[in-house]
Design a protein around this motif. Structure first.
Motif, PDB file in Angstrom:
ATOM      1  N   CYS A  28      43.787  38.506  36.673  1.00  0.00           N
ATOM      2  CA  CYS A  28      44.589  39.631  37.153  1.00  0.00           C
ATOM      3  C   CYS A  28      43.922  40.144  38.431  1.00  0.00           C
ATOM      4  O   CYS A  28      42.733  40.457  38.426  1.00  0.00           O
ATOM      5  CB  CYS A  28      44.621  40.711  36.072  1.00  0.00           C
ATOM      6  N   LEU A  29      44.663  40.210  39.547  1.00  0.00           N
ATOM      7  CA  LEU A  29      44.087  40.568  40.838  1.00  0.00           C
ATOM      8  C   LEU A  29      44.723  41.833  41.398  1.00  0.00           C
ATOM      9  O   LEU A  29      45.903  42.100  41.182  1.00  0.00           O
ATOM     10  CB  LEU A  29      44.298  39.440  41.855  1.00  0.00           C
ATOM     11  N   VAL A  71      39.054  42.890  46.988  1.00  0.00           N
ATOM     12  CA  VAL A  71      39.901  42.237  45.978  1.00  0.00           C
ATOM     13  C   VAL A  71      39.222  42.385  44.620  1.00  0.00           C
ATOM     14  O   VAL A  71      38.096  41.906  44.426  1.00  0.00           O
ATOM     15  CB  VAL A  71      40.129  40.744  46.283  1.00  0.00           C
ATOM     16  N   LYS A  72      39.887  43.083  43.702  1.00  0.00           N
ATOM     17  CA  LYS A  72      39.362  43.253  42.347  1.00  0.00           C
ATOM     18  C   LYS A  72      39.892  42.133  41.456  1.00  0.00           C
ATOM     19  O   LYS A  72      41.096  41.839  41.473  1.00  0.00           O
ATOM     20  CB  LYS A  72      39.761  44.610  41.784  1.00  0.00           C
ATOM     21  N   VAL A  73      38.996  41.512  40.703  1.00  0.00           N
ATOM     22  CA  VAL A  73      39.358  40.414  39.808  1.00  0.00           C
ATOM     23  C   VAL A  73      39.050  40.837  38.383  1.00  0.00           C
ATOM     24  O   VAL A  73      37.945  41.316  38.089  1.00  0.00           O
ATOM     25  CB  VAL A  73      38.571  39.136  40.153  1.00  0.00           C
ATOM     26  N   GLU A  74      40.033  40.662  37.479  1.00  0.00           N
ATOM     27  CA  GLU A  74      39.829  40.968  36.072  1.00  0.00           C
ATOM     28  C   GLU A  74      40.108  39.729  35.239  1.00  0.00           C
ATOM     29  O   GLU A  74      41.129  39.068  35.423  1.00  0.00           O
ATOM     30  CB  GLU A  74      40.740  42.114  35.619  1.00  0.00           C
ATOM     31  N   VAL A  78      36.049  41.373  31.757  1.00  0.00           N
ATOM     32  CA  VAL A  78      35.197  41.214  32.934  1.00  0.00           C
ATOM     33  C   VAL A  78      35.934  41.716  34.170  1.00  0.00           C
ATOM     34  O   VAL A  78      37.061  41.317  34.448  1.00  0.00           O
ATOM     35  CB  VAL A  78      34.811  39.732  33.125  1.00  0.00           C
ATOM     36  N   ARG A  79      35.281  42.627  34.919  1.00  0.00           N
ATOM     37  CA  ARG A  79      35.855  43.151  36.147  1.00  0.00           C
ATOM     38  C   ARG A  79      34.823  43.055  37.254  1.00  0.00           C
ATOM     39  O   ARG A  79      33.678  43.443  37.068  1.00  0.00           O
ATOM     40  CB  ARG A  79      36.303  44.608  35.967  1.00  0.00           C
ATOM     41  N   ALA A  80      35.238  42.531  38.407  1.00  0.00           N
ATOM     42  CA  ALA A  80      34.303  42.395  39.517  1.00  0.00           C
ATOM     43  C   ALA A  80      35.086  42.360  40.824  1.00  0.00           C
ATOM     44  O   ALA A  80      36.289  42.058  40.836  1.00  0.00           O
ATOM     45  CB  ALA A  80      33.466  41.132  39.376  1.00  0.00           C
ATOM     46  N   TRP A  81      34.402  42.677  41.925  1.00  0.00           N
ATOM     47  CA  TRP A  81      34.986  42.575  43.255  1.00  0.00           C
ATOM     48  C   TRP A  81      34.583  41.245  43.858  1.00  0.00           C
ATOM     49  O   TRP A  81      33.403  40.890  43.861  1.00  0.00           O
ATOM     50  CB  TRP A  81      34.496  43.722  44.144  1.00  0.00           C
ATOM     51  N   MET A 108      33.410  34.984  43.090  1.00  0.00           N
ATOM     52  CA  MET A 108      32.909  36.087  42.292  1.00  0.00           C
ATOM     53  C   MET A 108      31.438  36.323  42.623  1.00  0.00           C
ATOM     54  O   MET A 108      30.725  35.386  43.014  1.00  0.00           O
ATOM     55  CB  MET A 108      33.065  35.780  40.803  1.00  0.00           C
ATOM     56  N   PRO A 109      30.918  37.556  42.461  1.00  0.00           N
ATOM     57  CA  PRO A 109      29.522  37.834  42.812  1.00  0.00           C
ATOM     58  C   PRO A 109      28.516  37.217  41.853  1.00  0.00           C
ATOM     59  O   PRO A 109      27.326  37.161  42.162  1.00  0.00           O
ATOM     60  CB  PRO A 109      29.450  39.362  42.787  1.00  0.00           C
ATOM     61  N   TRP A 110      28.953  36.778  40.675  1.00  0.00           N
ATOM     62  CA  TRP A 110      28.080  36.113  39.713  1.00  0.00           C
ATOM     63  C   TRP A 110      28.946  35.211  38.845  1.00  0.00           C
ATOM     64  O   TRP A 110      30.167  35.244  38.913  1.00  0.00           O
ATOM     65  CB  TRP A 110      27.336  37.131  38.850  1.00  0.00           C
TER      66      TRP A 110
END
Length: 220
Positions: A28-29, A71-74, A78-81, A108-110
């Motif tokens: 989900c973006l 851009v937010k990614v779910e 898990v939620r991350a930019w 993703m950052p990780w």
């Protein structure tokens, strides 16, 4: 469900986030720029990479396109930019009028999961029955799968009967490769044509993702 990963496997990367059950790799973006935002869908293809369509993470101002500031990614809980985005230069140069280049790869950052097998890519036959996956537009957003029948035009774009599903942009077209086997990715949803009541998708290619991974510094 399409190949979920268990909460126990994810917990070692997110010890402060209580995760329950498993989730599918359909993301989900939400993209942001200035005072504007837009929602879309995507697909996890690597522990740190999500693919979607380029116009889902870009904004139009007159005749020009601008990348989203954030851009937010779910994925499940898990939620991350995203910390980097790769978009084909030809898509930007042509202000989004080249549908076949409508692809973006988000980093993703990780790592959001353990090692995973890349999705199976149907590089040959793409016509026939499939399922379109994506997230609904309105809160609370929900993940939905819609059965479709795909045809391919002369430009290699995929078409299928559909209704207007704006938040499905970037959602994968998946089909079963056989009993007890993973799904194949055949495309990413990119548009709805009201005049024909049909959806349109780009043909998904593993070569595109490999090229983007190299641009993001991954050793492929």
């Amino acid at each position: 469900m399409i190949g979920g990963w268990s909460a126990a496997r994810l917990a070692r990367f997110f010890p402060n986030q209580p995760l329950a059950g498993s989730f599918t790799p359909v993301a989900c973006l939400e993209s942001f720029a200035w005072n504007r935002s837009q929602t879309a869908s995507g697909l996890l293809v690597h522990p740190r990479l999500v693919v979607t369509v380029a116009h889902a993470v870009m904004f139009r101002a007159g005749a020009r396109l601008f990348a989203a500031a954030q851009v937010k990614v779910e994925l499940g809980n898990v939620r991350a930019w995203a910390d980097a985005v790769v978009i084909p230069s030809r898509f930007v140069e042509n202000a989004g009028y080249v549908p076949s280049t409508d692809l973006a790869v988000l980093r993703m950052p990780w790592e959001v999961c353990g090692p995973m097998q890349p999705p199976l890519v149907a590089d040959s036959e793409k016509e026939g029955s499939a399922a379109l996956w994506g997230w609904t537009l309105f809160q609370p957003r929900a993940q939905v799968s819609i059965p479709i029948t795909v045809t391919v035009d002369e430009q290699g774009l995929l078409h299928y009967p559909a209704s207007n599903l704006p938040a499905f942009s970037g959602g994968p077209l998946l089909r079963s490769s056989g009993p007890e086997l993973p799904e194949e990715v055949i495309g990413l949803h990119r548009a709805f044509h009201a005049d024909t009541q049909r959806g349109e998708a780009i043909a998904f290619s593993s070569d595109d993702v490999v090229e983007a991974m190299r641009a993001l510094g991954f050793d492929v």
